[in-house]
Scaffold this motif. Sequence first.
Motif, mmCIF file in Angstrom:
data_model
loop_
_atom_site.group_PDB
_atom_site.id
_atom_site.type_symbol
_atom_site.label_atom_id
_atom_site.label_comp_id
_atom_site.label_asym_id
_atom_site.label_seq_id
_atom_site.Cartn_x
_atom_site.Cartn_y
_atom_site.Cartn_z
ATOM 1 N N GLN A 299 -13.488 16.085 18.075
ATOM 2 C CA GLN A 299 -12.110 15.607 18.235
ATOM 3 C C GLN A 299 -12.030 14.479 19.258
ATOM 4 N N ARG A 300 -12.795 14.577 20.342
ATOM 5 C CA ARG A 300 -12.823 13.491 21.322
ATOM 6 C C ARG A 300 -13.374 12.210 20.706
ATOM 7 N N LYS B 130 -10.789 10.588 18.441
ATOM 8 C CA LYS B 130 -9.759 9.875 19.200
ATOM 9 C C LYS B 130 -10.293 8.567 19.763
ATOM 10 N N TRP C 230 -16.618 25.972 19.080
ATOM 11 C CA TRP C 230 -15.503 25.392 19.826
ATOM 12 C C TRP C 230 -15.932 24.155 20.611
ATOM 13 N N ILE C 231 -17.122 24.214 21.203
ATOM 14 C CA ILE C 231 -17.628 23.070 21.970
ATOM 15 C C ILE C 231 -17.840 21.879 21.046
ATOM 16 N N LEU D 42 -16.488 21.336 18.111
ATOM 17 C CA LEU D 42 -15.199 20.894 17.586
ATOM 18 C C LEU D 42 -14.483 20.015 18.609
ATOM 19 N N ASN D 43 -14.533 20.406 19.866
ATOM 20 C CA ASN D 43 -13.915 19.621 20.932
ATOM 21 C C ASN D 43 -14.574 18.253 21.037
ATOM 22 N N GLN D 44 -15.889 18.209 20.957
ATOM 23 C CA GLN D 44 -16.600 16.930 21.042
ATOM 24 C C GLN D 44 -16.271 16.039 19.840
#
Length: 89
Positions: free
Chosen positions: A56-57, A60, A49-50, A52-54
């Motif tokens: 996605q950031r 963007k 999850w960590i 994946l979040n990085q």
Amino acid sequence: MRPDAEGKLPYLGSFDCAMKTLKAGGPFKFYTGFSVYCVRIARHVMMTWIFLNQIQRAEKKIGLSLLLKRYIIRSELSYIRYNIFTLLY
């Protein structure tokens, strides 16, 4: 599955195995080791999850998602063109 001393297998099949397990230990016997599995796998899930979040950031910030969408659309169009071409000729 290993045969016993007489050469007989302990279970006739998967249904027989499930029924013998149910009779021997009840329905909670099927969940033996589940809590240990959850504790062991929780680290991997959190790291996924960590990351994946990085990712996605970063997408963007850089705008990679638009580039990937354009690439996918172009590849799908070329695939459709190829199929139409092969059907016509």
